[in-house]
Design an enzyme around this catalytic site. Structure first.
Site, PDB file in Angstrom:
ATOM      1  N   HIS A 321      -0.354  -0.932  -1.281  1.00 56.01           N
ATOM      2  CA  HIS A 321      -0.953  -2.261  -1.371  1.00 56.01           C
ATOM      3  C   HIS A 321      -2.024  -2.481  -0.317  1.00 56.01           C
ATOM      4  O   HIS A 321      -2.926  -3.308  -0.518  1.00 56.01           O
ATOM      5  CB  HIS A 321       0.128  -3.342  -1.236  1.00 56.01           C
ATOM      6  CG  HIS A 321       0.941  -3.537  -2.478  1.00 56.01           C
ATOM      7  ND1 HIS A 321       2.058  -2.793  -2.756  1.00 56.01           N
ATOM      8  CD2 HIS A 321       0.785  -4.397  -3.522  1.00 56.01           C
ATOM      9  CE1 HIS A 321       2.565  -3.186  -3.915  1.00 56.01           C
ATOM     10  NE2 HIS A 321       1.812  -4.147  -4.400  1.00 56.01           N
ATOM     11  N   GLY A 322      -1.949  -1.800   0.800  1.00 55.83           N
ATOM     12  CA  GLY A 322      -2.957  -2.021   1.826  1.00 55.83           C
ATOM     13  C   GLY A 322      -2.689  -1.212   3.074  1.00 55.83           C
ATOM     14  O   GLY A 322      -1.546  -0.857   3.379  1.00 55.83           O
TER      15      GLY A 322
END
Length: 475
Positions: A321-322
């Site tokens: 996700h990041g």
């Protein structure tokens, strides 16, 4: 270009669909490819080049794997092809993160190491890279055919309805649809209705909650009332924003004759974290299960190894996700609860109001780390939720919270809680039955009227608000 923009709604989409339906079927993949590249290049033409190179790389290695199945050459081709796709993620998504983390260990920053550039994250790279990897592995496993039709494959990788935020598709699930799919008025009407519902979720609900969530997460040392309201606002904003995008993607797919997998199934009524991950971002959960959890051994080796595999998958899912330690924390939080539920049997416990509320609290706590810009911000926010920053709501903060945003928060909670009942009631009351036995919304008055109203309200809201991209564009 985003779905919730006048450019897309009144220029790109009508023009594309008009051309699509007058184009003979054998040329439609080429048209989809041209439209998708135009859609993506509207943002930045240079990163369109990265998408094209990734597509060519994956297509070429897929052909090599398919021509050498059962040999070491196929194994090496799969390994090199997959490594190349992962390298795209590694460079554009994680290189800055590793440099900054290494510099922090040395007590300096990237500039102190002589690094004066900062790579921009290409929109949708996490999604199309995962789709590329799944294709290579499926061909190697003989679960998918190594297609010789470049236009079908390239159209699959860059299919604009889901290109930048999913659902994560697999070629083996769409291969037959590229060769033959139906285009009917009923399917098109269902697609328009689904798209409009998603547009309403995004523009009318998620965007209305954004100021409240932003206020809470950008206020230093938030007090308990602001922290809890802000966390709830973000919890609802993220769900309606992301599920809204998925609804719009699925609706656009239906307009083009495709049927994509569902990506959400009323996740906020889950009785456990295990059930939550069967209902939230389903396409990602399935991908992580099939291409990471099972290859690591799943639950086939030992009980202890199963817990390790669950933690590993969720931490890597968090990093997907990041590139931030907050996502590692979020993944570890969920992985720990998945392991705990499996160990204690909580995952198989009968659903109850208490279990649903417990699950919601766990999810809510996790979303704080997911939203926070850094570990310090996350810890400060948690302190606020515990009342360590005080229990009073400062006047200068209170005046920024509007009645409309609080009312929309209540509406969002009510809709999320009642989705299963609404879907069941609407399905029995207003769906029309097609000769095929499938259900459709066409020919029923209330849904047509409701979607028209939602579309009109969403367009009016778009006209008065500033640009608001989907939250998952940053992942």
């Amino acid at each position: 270009m985003v779905f919730s923009s006048e450019t897309f709604l009144f220029l790109f989409l009508p023009l594309f669909l008009g051309l699509y339906y007058i184009t003979p079927f054998r040329y439609r993949s080429a048209l989809i490819l041209a439209g998708s590249w135009t859609f993506y290049g509207w943002w930045r033409i240079d990163f369109l080049g990265l998408l094209i190179l990734t597509t060519l790389w994956t297509y070429g290695f897929g052909r090599v794997i398919g021509a050498n199945l059962g040999t070491r050459r196929a194994t090496w081709a799969c390994a090199i092809g997959t490594a190349g796709c992962l390298a795209v993620l590694g460079v554009f998504k994680y290189l800055n993160f590793f440099i900054d983390s290494f510099a922090a260990m040395l007590g300096t920053d990237a500039a102190g190491l002589g690094v004066h550039w900062h790579l921009i994250l290409p929109i949708g790279v996490s999604f199309y890279v995962f789709q590329s990897i799944s294709y290579l592995i499926d061909v190697y496993r003989r679960d998918a055919s190594p297609t010789a039709n470049f236009f079908d494959f390239a159209a699959f990788i860059s299919l604009f309805p889901q290109l930048v935020a999913g659902p994560i598709l697999r070629f083996k699930d769409l291969e037959d649809q590229f060769r033959d799919r139906t285009h009917t008025a009923d399917k098109f009407a269902d697609g328009m209705a689904r798209f409009t519902v998603g547009l309403g979720k995004k523009v009318l609900i998620a965007d209305s909650l954004a100021p409240l969530a932003d206020l809470a997460f950008t206020t230093p040392d938030p007090t308990a009332p602001l922290a809890w309201v802000g966390a709830l606002a973000y919890m609802m904003q993220l769900y309606f924003d992301f599920s809204g995008y998925s609804d719009m993607a699925i609706g656009l797919g239906l307009m083009m004759g495709f049927r994509f997998m569902e990506n959400f199934d009323t996740p906020y009524i889950s009785g456990s974290i295990t059930e939550f991950w069967r209902r939230w971002h389903i396409s990602l959960s399935v991908w992580l299960r099939d291409y990471l959890y099972i290859p690591l051994g799943g639950n086939r080796i030992s009980e202890g190894r199963t817990y390790v595999n669950l933690m590993t998958v969720m931490v890597l899912g968090g990093l997907w996700h990041g590139a931030n330690w907050t996502f590692v924390l979020w993944g570890a939080w969920h992985g720990g609860w998945l392991a705990l539920e499996r160990w204690t049997g909580m995952a198989r416990a009968p659903k109850s109001t208490l279990n649903v509320l417990r699950t919601l609290l766990i999810v809510l706590i996790g979303w704080v780390a997911f939203r926070a810009t850094g570990m310090g911000t996350a810890m400060d926010f948690y302190a606020g939720m515990l009342g360590l920053n005080g229990w009073a709501l400062p006047f200068e903060i209170a005046v920024q919270i509007t009645r409309e945003s609080l009312a929309m928060l209540m509406v969002a909670i009510l809709i999320a809680a009642s989705e299963p009942f609404l879907s069941d009631w609407l399905g029995r009351r207003y769906h029309a039955v097609l000769p095929s036995g499938k259900l459709a919304w066409s020919g029923t008055v209330l849904p047509a009227f409701a979607t028209t109203v939602i579309f009109a309200l969403a367009v009016m809201r778009l006209a008065e608000q500033s640009f608001s991209p989907f939250l998952y564009f940053q992942f």
